[in-house]
Write an enzyme that holds these catalytic residues in place. Sequence first.
Site: not given
Ligand code: G6P
Ligand code: BGC
Length: 909
Positions: A523, A587, A641
């Site tokens: 995003r 992240s 994140d």
């Molecule tokens: C957040 C973010 C993402 C993040 C995510 C984790 O709010 O803005 O970048 O990595 O939540 O959620 P997801 O389920 O998308 O891995």
């Molecule tokens: C990453 C982290 C991240 C998490 C959630 C993991 O795989 O190593 O840095 O915060 O995922 O997105």
Amino acid sequence: MVTAVAQRLASQRKEIDDTLATFTLSTTQLQEVKAKMRVELERGLKKDTHPTASVKMLPTYVYRTPDGTERGKYLALDLGGTNFRVLVVKIRTGMRNSVRMYNKIYAIPLEIMQGTGEELFDHIVQCISDFLDYMGMKNTRLPLGFTFSFPCNQTGIDKGDLVSWTKGFKATDCEGYDVVDMLREAIKRRNEFDLDIVAIVNDTVGTMMTCAYEDPKCQIGLIAGTGSNVCYMEEMKNIELVEGDEGQMCVNTEWGGFGENDNIEDIRTRYDREVDGGSLNPGKQRFEKMTSGMYLGEIVRQILIDLTKRGLLFRGRITERLKTKGIFETKFLSQIESDRLALLQVRSILQSLGLDSTCDDSIIVKEVCGAVSRRAAQLCGAGMAAIVDKIRENRGLDHLEITVGVDGTLYKLHPHFSTILKDTVRELAPNCKVDFILSEDGSGKGAALITAVIDKYLYAMRFSDETLRDIMARFRREMENGLGGDTNPTATVKMLPTFVRSIPDGSEKGDFIALDLGGSNFRILRVKVSHEKKQTVQMESQIYETPEDIIHGSGSRLFDHVAECLGDFMEKQKIKDKKLPVGFTFSFPCAHSKLDEAVLLTWTKRFKASGVEGMDVVKLLNKAIKKRGDYDADIMAVVNDTVGTMMTCGFDDQRCEVGIIIGTGTNACYMEELRHIDMVEGDEGRMCINTEWGAFGDDGTLEDIRTEFDREIDRGSLNPGKQLFEKMVSGMYMGELVRLILVKMAKEGLLFEGRITPELLTKGKFETKHVSAIEKSKEGLTKAKEILTRLGVEPSEDDCIAVQHVCAIVSFRSANLIAATLGAILTRLKDNKNSPRLRTTVGIDGSLYKMHPQYSRRLHKTVRRLVPESDVRFLLSESGSGKGAAMVTAWASRLCFHHPTNINTEQMC
Ligand code: G6P
Ligand code: BGC
Ligand code: G6P
Ligand code: BGC
């Protein structure tokens, strides 16, 4: 003279007849009993009437009877009937009638039945210990099913609070407590062996399961033994105490309590009241006291005492023997009533009981026994008629054919009880054809079958609070290793300094761009923070694709793609000519030496672009932007994140000092005291630490709780041997875990009639969003059917229930494990603050946490249990971590542009 004697005899006879007539029930009276029982069954099932119902209709969490495909080796305990037994049950694959059992009966002395709860459970564990020695099985940790023949309020198959003791038990400090916990604690006290207690089962349920293994039509279990009770398969939609409307669940009626609300006083006699008054539980179990083996002899004895007092028996002499409680056991009642016995033999039985009787006395005693046992059989018949008619109506049938599995000494040993019972059911429920089959092997076998149905793969995924506390302690040690200068280089949990030193204070303002890469969506956002009257945030964002060939290709291609998307976004926002400050949520684990330098340590989750690990992602992105030359950007901060989430939530709640992600991946950050962070200079204030808890276990610390499925997931992943904790809990792997379990169960014939389709064998075909859909309480089973049908397996209703169960176990494990690691962070925060109680806010984001219907509730509950001395607010991040990245950027750019002399500037910019 002769006539006087004849008259006396006739009047005595009439007195006896009148006495026994109070035990005779007309068809109309029996029909009334049936109708009243029906009312109580309904009242027990309904939420609002349940508290005052005399028939408690307790949920058992047994959703189906066995189908013959169960297998495995199980331990069972069987407590509450005439005998206490410990058993091992072996069920061979895929065939009915292939069960082998070994058991040993142990005595429970009266002083233990009525001593303290601790003594009782210690005794039980001592018997188990003896049995395991005897079988040479001390070191095999088998799953255990516990037949416990007393009313329990169950909230799961392995959780049951004892409502009240019945029959001859009265141990102290047990009522209101979880029987499984008490057994576990006693095992722990003995500290000699370990067991997995998988199920707690009432004897009626065990009996139904034992019989259903032979006859699939068996959907009712009846015990007519020391106590009296029935269970049956009820429609879920009628069981208001349990969520969900689909399918069936076995209900333990506890009909022994029928009458506790005075509604059968018209048929109770003074003898029944006498027996009740002299029992361990006066006023309780009134129906049981009229129908079961423990009390029938007592009723007979009370009548005999009365008849003797009135000079109608034993020449009017009440002996000490007759005054002795309990002399008439069910087996004597059964013997006396046997038609094969001559009167003389009856007399000799009475004499063996110390009752000196004439032949006439023997006739009268036999009549008394007959009246009492006949009434008992009729009452059970009337109750059973109410149940079969209810099942018939549940199913909208004119005619029902059903089988009742039966056990208990009264039913088995008494010469007439079963015939009268069956005749009564036939008369009172004419639209039902009810067969009765005798349980040959007791309910221990049924408990083992339930355990097998629950299935041996899943028990390893259920953790006790004790295990969770242990995991919490292990994670605390990992955190300390990561923070310590000496231990950090070899630590698995990296505890990365982020150079974020405080949460937003409300003074941030400006116009920012945020990139947000690494979750399920890539995003780009524009975040405007203004300060007219109060601080307001305006955000616009766009999602960009990240095709698999790009995230698995070369690093330069990946960053070219990011730069291209950023260019497109700026163009659409008409800001290509501006140089706005950019915050980058990235992240993945990165080592920072300042805010805008982030060296990627390792890719995780779906990413695997080459040439990026070990590089500073800010440099890589700047290079890609420069190469284009069509716009300029100033990347001021890279944040994980978790940090973005903590900052987003910190904007709304100043108390927020932890950020966690339960999404595609999982991770947490929190505010640590700078003096504890050896990797960063300075002792004053705090800094946010990105724990990277996903790597917990990479050094083998979690091997004892990882299952064969976790290992299989790891082998098939992009980063084998890494992020082992993440692979047990996060959204990227959860669906796949469930799929692997389903494949295994199907291969063993436990699911889908053994059918395995190519779809079911395809990686990624079962997604985490499917787990969430299947666990919805209302439409979950319908969803399961749809999803499984799409996988081509034509699931039965039982399959759907079993799959729902698998999903629940896997997602529950995830919530429990996260509760343990989060618990470790919270206790550390509490210790840092040196306060007896922690008040804090945890900011959370991630698709699994947000979409799964039960996840958040389970997580919060377990955290509160594991860290009782805390008040934790869980705050969902509504706008993603992009907003938080902008907050960090605001802070960084303010320091750079407005306070050039700030002492931290160099470190931060
Ligand atoms: C957040 C973010 C993402 C993040 C995510 C984790 O709010 O803005 O970048 O990595 O939540 O959620 P997801 O389920 O998308 O891995
Ligand atoms: C990453 C982290 C991240 C998490 C959630 C993991 O795989 O190593 O840095 O915060 O995922 O997105
Ligand atoms: C079963 C059991 C017992 C149960 C009993 C009822 O099959 O395995 O644990 O309570 O029958 O019979 P009883 O007459 O012994 O109370
Ligand atoms: C108990 C039941 C049990 C029955 C038969 C009753 O006293 O309350 O739970 O099923 O006895 O053993």
